[in-house]
Design a protein around this motif. Structure first.
Motif, PDB file in Angstrom:
ATOM      1  N   THR A 176       0.573  -1.119  -0.256  1.00  9.44           N
ATOM      2  CA  THR A 176       0.185   0.163   0.110  1.00  9.44           C
ATOM      3  C   THR A 176       0.796   1.164  -0.153  1.00  9.44           C
ATOM      4  O   THR A 176       0.392   2.407   0.533  1.00  9.44           O
ATOM      5  CB  THR A 176      -0.744  -0.140   1.243  1.00  9.44           C
ATOM      6  N   CYS A 177       1.674   0.656  -0.434  1.00 13.26           N
ATOM      7  CA  CYS A 177       2.727   2.503  -0.367  1.00 13.26           C
ATOM      8  C   CYS A 177       3.013   2.431  -2.051  1.00 13.26           C
ATOM      9  O   CYS A 177       4.814   2.272  -2.123  1.00 13.26           O
ATOM     10  CB  CYS A 177       4.394   2.333   1.034  1.00 13.26           C
ATOM     11  N   PRO A 178       3.111   2.781  -2.844  1.00 15.10           N
ATOM     12  CA  PRO A 178       4.002   3.047  -4.475  1.00 15.10           C
ATOM     13  C   PRO A 178       4.509   4.282  -4.246  1.00 15.10           C
ATOM     14  O   PRO A 178       5.428   4.495  -5.613  1.00 15.10           O
ATOM     15  CB  PRO A 178       2.378   3.155  -5.418  1.00 15.10           C
ATOM     16  N   PRO A 182       8.603  -1.916  -3.272  1.00 18.32           N
ATOM     17  CA  PRO A 182       8.644  -3.414  -2.111  1.00 18.32           C
ATOM     18  C   PRO A 182       9.694  -3.751  -3.770  1.00 18.32           C
ATOM     19  O   PRO A 182       9.308  -3.517  -4.488  1.00 18.32           O
ATOM     20  CB  PRO A 182       8.055  -4.140  -2.387  1.00 18.32           C
ATOM     21  N   GLN A 183      10.964  -3.994  -3.411  1.00 22.20           N
ATOM     22  CA  GLN A 183      12.210  -3.750  -4.150  1.00 22.20           C
ATOM     23  C   GLN A 183      12.690  -5.468  -4.387  1.00 22.20           C
ATOM     24  O   GLN A 183      12.378  -6.439  -3.326  1.00 22.20           O
ATOM     25  CB  GLN A 183      13.390  -3.961  -3.621  1.00 22.20           C
ATOM     26  N   LEU A 184      12.156  -6.819  -5.457  1.00 26.44           N
ATOM     27  CA  LEU A 184      11.886  -7.828  -5.188  1.00 26.44           C
ATOM     28  C   LEU A 184      12.834  -8.141  -6.084  1.00 26.44           C
ATOM     29  O   LEU A 184      14.043  -8.020  -7.044  1.00 26.44           O
ATOM     30  CB  LEU A 184      11.412  -8.233  -6.510  1.00 26.44           C
ATOM     31  N   VAL A 197       6.984  -5.636 -13.467  1.00 24.72           N
ATOM     32  CA  VAL A 197       5.751  -4.206 -13.234  1.00 24.72           C
ATOM     33  C   VAL A 197       5.612  -3.848 -12.068  1.00 24.72           C
ATOM     34  O   VAL A 197       5.037  -4.551 -11.544  1.00 24.72           O
ATOM     35  CB  VAL A 197       4.938  -5.683 -14.238  1.00 24.72           C
ATOM     36  N   HIS A 198       4.480  -3.124 -11.731  1.00 25.50           N
ATOM     37  CA  HIS A 198       4.049  -2.660 -10.595  1.00 25.50           C
ATOM     38  C   HIS A 198       2.421  -1.839 -11.241  1.00 25.50           C
ATOM     39  O   HIS A 198       2.439  -1.005 -12.170  1.00 25.50           O
ATOM     40  CB  HIS A 198       4.737  -1.423 -10.858  1.00 25.50           C
ATOM     41  N   ARG A 199       1.300  -2.537 -10.703  1.00 25.83           N
ATOM     42  CA  ARG A 199       0.305  -1.882 -10.758  1.00 25.83           C
ATOM     43  C   ARG A 199      -0.307  -1.994 -10.121  1.00 25.83           C
ATOM     44  O   ARG A 199      -1.022  -2.353  -8.919  1.00 25.83           O
ATOM     45  CB  ARG A 199      -0.221  -3.257 -12.437  1.00 25.83           C
ATOM     46  N   GLU A 200      -1.623  -0.790  -9.706  1.00 28.63           N
ATOM     47  CA  GLU A 200      -2.347  -0.551  -8.890  1.00 28.63           C
ATOM     48  C   GLU A 200      -4.161  -1.797  -9.279  1.00 28.63           C
ATOM     49  O   GLU A 200      -4.241  -2.214 -10.346  1.00 28.63           O
ATOM     50  CB  GLU A 200      -3.561   0.444  -9.016  1.00 28.63           C
ATOM     51  N   ILE A 201      -4.644  -2.875  -8.344  1.00 27.23           N
ATOM     52  CA  ILE A 201      -5.123  -3.456  -8.395  1.00 27.23           C
ATOM     53  C   ILE A 201      -6.301  -3.009  -8.023  1.00 27.23           C
ATOM     54  O   ILE A 201      -7.095  -3.633  -8.561  1.00 27.23           O
ATOM     55  CB  ILE A 201      -4.662  -5.154  -7.769  1.00 27.23           C
ATOM     56  N   TYR A 202      -6.187  -2.490  -7.530  1.00 27.87           N
ATOM     57  CA  TYR A 202      -8.125  -1.837  -6.183  1.00 27.87           C
ATOM     58  C   TYR A 202      -6.836  -0.157  -5.348  1.00 27.87           C
ATOM     59  O   TYR A 202      -5.985  -0.942  -5.371  1.00 27.87           O
ATOM     60  CB  TYR A 202      -8.925  -2.209  -6.030  1.00 27.87           C
ATOM     61  N   GLU A 207       0.379  -3.934  -7.038  1.00 28.15           N
ATOM     62  CA  GLU A 207       0.547  -5.355  -6.957  1.00 28.15           C
ATOM     63  C   GLU A 207       2.142  -5.129  -7.542  1.00 28.15           C
ATOM     64  O   GLU A 207       2.092  -4.126  -8.208  1.00 28.15           O
ATOM     65  CB  GLU A 207       0.240  -6.633  -7.495  1.00 28.15           C
ATOM     66  N   ALA A 208       3.535  -5.670  -6.756  1.00 28.63           N
ATOM     67  CA  ALA A 208       4.493  -5.561  -7.513  1.00 28.63           C
ATOM     68  C   ALA A 208       5.137  -6.345  -7.792  1.00 28.63           C
ATOM     69  O   ALA A 208       4.407  -7.782  -7.132  1.00 28.63           O
ATOM     70  CB  ALA A 208       6.141  -4.725  -6.225  1.00 28.63           C
TER      71      ALA A 208
END
Length: 308
Positions: A176-178, A182-184, A197-202, A207-208
């Protein structure tokens, strides 16, 4: 009496139409509930609209506060007016002139559960205008669900890993902190083998995602692949899977003996043909020599008869 009642209803209706609260002159959209990882950060999505034309950013003031009162501020341009527990930990990410009131809060503590409400004020010549130009969205406040342990990544592998074929595995984590993604990281792989890829799911939840693609080898069988998610503030979580590689079908145990057998048979057949040919040549040679001796003996016999 009837006329007085109608007049009163008309006045109430007119007041309702004129009131910014009833007309929806100020409208806001704020996420209601968000997960908050302790020691990390949270971004609260917030947007608002105003019935008037676009308002200049310099004349707008955004305030975030506790429902207990406007003096319980967690964000304000003037840091001295903010509650001490929140000073230096909140920042307005959005542009108020564009209707964006998004707020970031860092170094989350277990008492930061909220709720937190947004207030907009229109300021003119250093003084506040009438109430029509300021509005608190106390019915659109956000609350946090405090999380003590960082979310674990999710690994999505393909169904099979076949030796010598491309293998793709995806690692994803919810947050919840765009503003601080988070580093994967992977336990193997190069930068060329990894895509992100980084996207808003709602609203308010993101999601990272990191995807690793490589060619599997025989040595990869029964090896562990680990994905690590590192959140803002240093919190980490990991997930791993064991790779089972299906080896490419190998027929050497059939092909090699067959080739050796065929080769041996060819060589043996060649030797047999050579020996048979040599034997036939020898027979022919002997037959030729035998005929010559017989002819000589026959001629000698005839000569003896003539002389007698």
């Amino acid at each position: 009496m009837e006329n007085k009642r109608k007049m009163m209803m008309f006045c109430l209706l007119l007041a309702a139409i004129s009131s910014p609260v009833f007309t929806g002159e100020w409208k806001a959209s704020v996420a209601k509930n968000l997960d908050a990882l302790i020691k990390s950060c949270v971004v609260i999505p917030c947007s608002y609209t105003h019935a008037k034309d676009e308002l200049p950013h310099s004349r707008l003031r955004g305030i975030w506060h506790l429902p207990a009162g406007l003096d319980q501020r967690i964000y304000h341009d003037d840091q001295t007016t903010i509650l001490e527990n929140y000073r230096g930990r909140t920042k307005l990410l959005g542009n108020l002139g564009q209707g964006n009131c998004t707020l970031e809060m860092i170094e989350i503590r277990d008492v930061d559960n909220g709720p937190f409400c947004f207030r907009i004020e229109l300021v003119e010549t250093g003084t506040e205008t009438s109430k029509i130009d300021k509005f608190s969205f106390v019915d659109s406040c956000v609350s946090f669900k405090m999380i003590t342990e960082p979310p674990k990544p999710t690994l999505i592998p393909p169904k099979k890993a076949i030796q010598g074929h491309p293998y793709t595995i995806t690692c994803s984590v919810i947050h919840t902190c765009p503003s601080h993604i988070p580093q994967l990281t992977w336990s193997r792989g190069t930068a060329e083998e990894i895509t992100e890829v980084h996207r808003e799911i709602y609203q308010g939840t993101w999601e990272a995602q990191s995807t690793l693609t490589f060619i599997t080898e025989e040595k990869d069988d029964h090896k562990d692949i680990t994905c690590t998610a590192e959140f803002f503030g240093g919190r980490k979580s990991t997930e791993k899977l064991t790779l089972y590689v299906k080896r490419t079908e190998n027929y050497n145990h059939i092909i090699i003996p067959a080739v050796v057998g065929i080769g041996t048979a060819v060589i043996f057949a060649g030797l047999c043909i050579f020996m048979l040919k040599k034997y036939k040549n020898r027979i022919a040679e002997l037959q030729s020599q035998e005929g010559t001796v017989w002819n000589r003996l026959s001629r000698m016999s005839r000569r003896i008869k003539w002389q007698g």
